[in-house]
Design an enzyme around this catalytic site. Structure first.
Site, PDB file in Angstrom:
ATOM      1  N   LYS A  62       3.017  -0.001  -7.569  1.00 58.48           N
ATOM      2  CA  LYS A  62       3.953   1.120  -7.395  1.00 58.48           C
ATOM      3  C   LYS A  62       4.988   0.898  -6.282  1.00 58.48           C
ATOM      4  O   LYS A  62       5.548   1.832  -5.720  1.00 58.48           O
ATOM      5  CB  LYS A  62       3.241   2.477  -7.159  1.00 58.48           C
ATOM      6  CG  LYS A  62       2.075   2.794  -8.033  1.00 58.48           C
ATOM      7  CD  LYS A  62       2.111   2.289  -9.431  1.00 58.48           C
ATOM      8  CE  LYS A  62       3.116   2.891 -10.357  1.00 58.48           C
ATOM      9  NZ  LYS A  62       3.061   2.177 -11.701  1.00 58.48           N
ATOM     10  N   SER A  63       5.238  -0.367  -5.983  1.00 59.21           N
ATOM     11  CA  SER A  63       6.207  -0.698  -4.924  1.00 59.21           C
ATOM     12  C   SER A  63       7.579  -1.077  -5.472  1.00 59.21           C
ATOM     13  O   SER A  63       8.490  -1.360  -4.693  1.00 59.21           O
ATOM     14  CB  SER A  63       5.688  -1.883  -4.105  1.00 59.21           C
ATOM     15  OG  SER A  63       4.456  -1.587  -3.542  1.00 59.21           O
ATOM     16  N   GLY A  64       7.707  -1.156  -6.800  1.00 57.12           N
ATOM     17  CA  GLY A  64       8.974  -1.595  -7.389  1.00 57.12           C
ATOM     18  C   GLY A  64       8.798  -2.859  -8.219  1.00 57.12           C
ATOM     19  O   GLY A  64       9.765  -3.583  -8.489  1.00 57.12           O
ATOM     20  N   TRP A  67      10.901  -3.148 -11.498  1.00 59.67           N
ATOM     21  CA  TRP A  67      12.316  -3.366 -11.172  1.00 59.67           C
ATOM     22  C   TRP A  67      12.559  -4.821 -10.772  1.00 59.67           C
ATOM     23  O   TRP A  67      13.464  -5.496 -11.285  1.00 59.67           O
ATOM     24  CB  TRP A  67      12.688  -2.416 -10.024  1.00 59.67           C
ATOM     25  CG  TRP A  67      14.136  -2.287  -9.734  1.00 59.67           C
ATOM     26  CD1 TRP A  67      15.193  -2.712 -10.486  1.00 59.67           C
ATOM     27  CD2 TRP A  67      14.702  -1.652  -8.577  1.00 59.67           C
ATOM     28  NE1 TRP A  67      16.374  -2.379  -9.866  1.00 59.67           N
ATOM     29  CE2 TRP A  67      16.096  -1.733  -8.705  1.00 59.67           C
ATOM     30  CE3 TRP A  67      14.151  -1.023  -7.456  1.00 59.67           C
ATOM     31  CZ2 TRP A  67      16.961  -1.193  -7.732  1.00 59.67           C
ATOM     32  CZ3 TRP A  67      14.997  -0.501  -6.500  1.00 59.67           C
ATOM     33  CH2 TRP A  67      16.394  -0.579  -6.640  1.00 59.67           C
ATOM     34  N   HIS A 122      -0.626  -8.997  -8.404  1.00 64.19           N
ATOM     35  CA  HIS A 122      -0.894  -7.939  -7.419  1.00 64.19           C
ATOM     36  C   HIS A 122      -1.899  -8.453  -6.382  1.00 64.19           C
ATOM     37  O   HIS A 122      -2.280  -7.732  -5.475  1.00 64.19           O
ATOM     38  CB  HIS A 122      -1.490  -6.708  -8.091  1.00 64.19           C
ATOM     39  CG  HIS A 122      -0.489  -5.815  -8.784  1.00 64.19           C
ATOM     40  ND1 HIS A 122       0.742  -5.504  -8.251  1.00 64.19           N
ATOM     41  CD2 HIS A 122      -0.549  -5.137  -9.956  1.00 64.19           C
ATOM     42  CE1 HIS A 122       1.394  -4.687  -9.076  1.00 64.19           C
ATOM     43  NE2 HIS A 122       0.643  -4.447 -10.120  1.00 64.19           N
TER      44      HIS A 122
END
Ligand code: PAP
Length: 310
Positions: A62-64, A67, A122
Site C-alpha cells: 500500500k505504498s504505491g 503505480w 514485498h
C-alpha cells in the site's frame, strides 16, 4: 527434503497471528508473512537466481507499488511500445505485467522471459536472495507516509479478505499496526532496511517516496529512468515522452481503464481495489487525535535517528 515437508516444519515452528486480510501470518525471518506465501518466500530466498539486468520494484504493501510498477514497466519498455494507443498498460493491470516475485516462486505466476525482467517483491532486505544483492540488478523502493499506509491497508485488506474472516475495527487494526503486526510488517524495519541499503549502495537501491512522486512525477520519472540505465534522450524529452508516461500511469487514467474496473489478479483480487483515492494525507479523515499522537511517537522512536527518511 521435499518442499512441502520443509514448509510444514517451518510453519509449525513459527509464531502465528491473524493479519489485516489474512487468517494466518507467520513470523518468518523477523517479519510477518502470510502463511500462504511462506513456500514462495522460502524458494525466493534460497533459490532465486537474479540476472544482471533484473529490476526489482520493492515496497511495503500500500505504498504505491501498483503505480511504480506501471511507471517502471513503461520506462524500460518504451522502445517496444512507442505508440501509447496499443500500450499493454491499457489492457493489463500493472501487477500482471510486473509479477509479485514471491508468487512467481510459489509457482502461481509466470515470469516474462523478456529482458529486463521486472519483478515486485514485498520481501524486506534481510530476506532477499543473495543473488540479488551480489549482482548488478537494480532495486527501486517506494516508501509512503505510514499514516496513509495504515488507512489504505485497513480499507484494502477488508475488501480482499476471505469472507470467513471478520472485519477489523479501525481501533483493532491500529493496535496491530502499532505493534508491527501487518502483512510484511513491521513497516518500520521494512522501510529502514531499504533506506539504509540505499545510503550504503546508492547505485544499487533507489529510495523513492510516494509523496515526492505526487509532487513532481515528471522529475521522478526522469530520475528513475537514469537510475535504471534507461535515460531519456533529448529528442524524447522534446517529444514529451516523459509527460506521456506520467499521464499513462496517472491515477485518473489507470483507475478508469476497463481492465482496472472489472479485471482480477492473483486469482481473486479485483483490480479496482488497487485504485481507491490515490491521494496524500487522506489519513486526516480517519485518525483520532490519540491515534495521531501514538503513531507520531512510534515514528519518532523508530526513525528519530535516521535523518530525513520522512
Ligand atoms: P499493493 O502494495 O497491494 O500493490 P499499492 O499499489 O502499493 O498496493 O497501494 C495502493 C495505493 O496506491 C492506493 O492508495 P489509497 O488507498 O490511499 O488510495 C491507491 O489508490 C494508490 N494508487 C494506485 N495507483 C496509483 C496511481 N497511479 N497514482 C497514485 N496512487 C495510486
Amino acid at each position: 527434503m521435499e518442499a512441502n515437508a520443509e514448509d510444514e516444519i517451518i510453519l509449525s515452528s513459527l509464531p502465528i497471528e491473524r493479519g489485516f486480510g489474512t487468517p494466518g501470518m507467520c513470523l518468518f525471518q523477523e517479519f510477518w508473512c502470510p502463511s500462504t506465501l511462506v513456500k514462495g518466500l522460502n524458494i525466493f530466498h534460497k533459490q532465486f537466481q537474479a540476472k544482471e539486468s533484473d529490476i526489482f520494484v520493492a515496497s511495503f504493501p500500500k505504498s504505491g507499488t501498483t503505480w511504480l510498477k506501471a511507471i517502471t514497466f513503461a520506462i524500460v519498455n518504451r522502445q517496444s511500445f512507442s505508440s501509447i494507443d496499443n500500450h499493454p498498460l491499457l489492457t493489463s493491470n500493472p501487477h500482471q505485467l510486473v509479477p509479485h516475485v514471491e508468487m512467481v516462486c510459489r509457482g502461481d505466476l509466470d515470469c516474462s522471459s523478456i529482458e529486463p525482467r521486472v519483478f515486485g517483491p514485498h520481501t524486506p532486505v534481510p530476506s532477499l536472495p543473495n543473488s540479488i544483492m551480489e549482482c548488478n540488478s537494480k532495486i527501486i523502493y517506494i516508501c509512503r507516509n505510514p499514516f496513509d499506509i495504515f488507512v489504505s491497508a485497513w480499507i484494502f485488506f477488508d475488501k480482499v479478505k476471505p469472507e470467513s474472516l471478520t472485519s477489523l475495527k479501525i481501533e483493532e487494526a491500529f493496535e496491530m499496526y502499532c505493534n508491527g503486526i501487518i502483512e510484511f510488517g513491521p513497516w518500520w524495519s521494512h522501510m529502514l532496511g531499504y533506506w539504509k541499503e540505499s545510503l550504503a549502495k546508492p547505485d544499487k537501491v533507489l529510495f523513492l517516496k510516494y509523496e515526492d512522486l505526487k509532487d513532481d512525477a515528471n522529475f521522478q520519472v526522469k530520475r528513475i529512468a537514469e537510475f535504471l540505465g534507461f535515460p531519456f534522450t533529448q529528442e524524447e524529452e522534446n517529444n514529451q515522452v516523459i509527460e506521456s508516461i506520467v499521464k499513462l500511469c496517472s491515477f485518473e487514467e489507470m483507475k478508469n481503464l476497463e481492465v482496472n474496473k472489472s479485471g482480477i489478479v492473483f486469482q481473486s483480487v479485483e483490480n479496482k481495489s488497487f485504485f481507491r483515492k490515490g491521494e496524500s494525507r487522506d489519513w486526516v479523515n480517519y485518525f483520532s487525535p490519540s491515534m495521531t499522537e501514538k503513531l507520531s511517537q512510534i515514528m519518532e522512536e523508530k526513525f528519530g535517528e535516521s535523518g530525513d527518511i520522512f
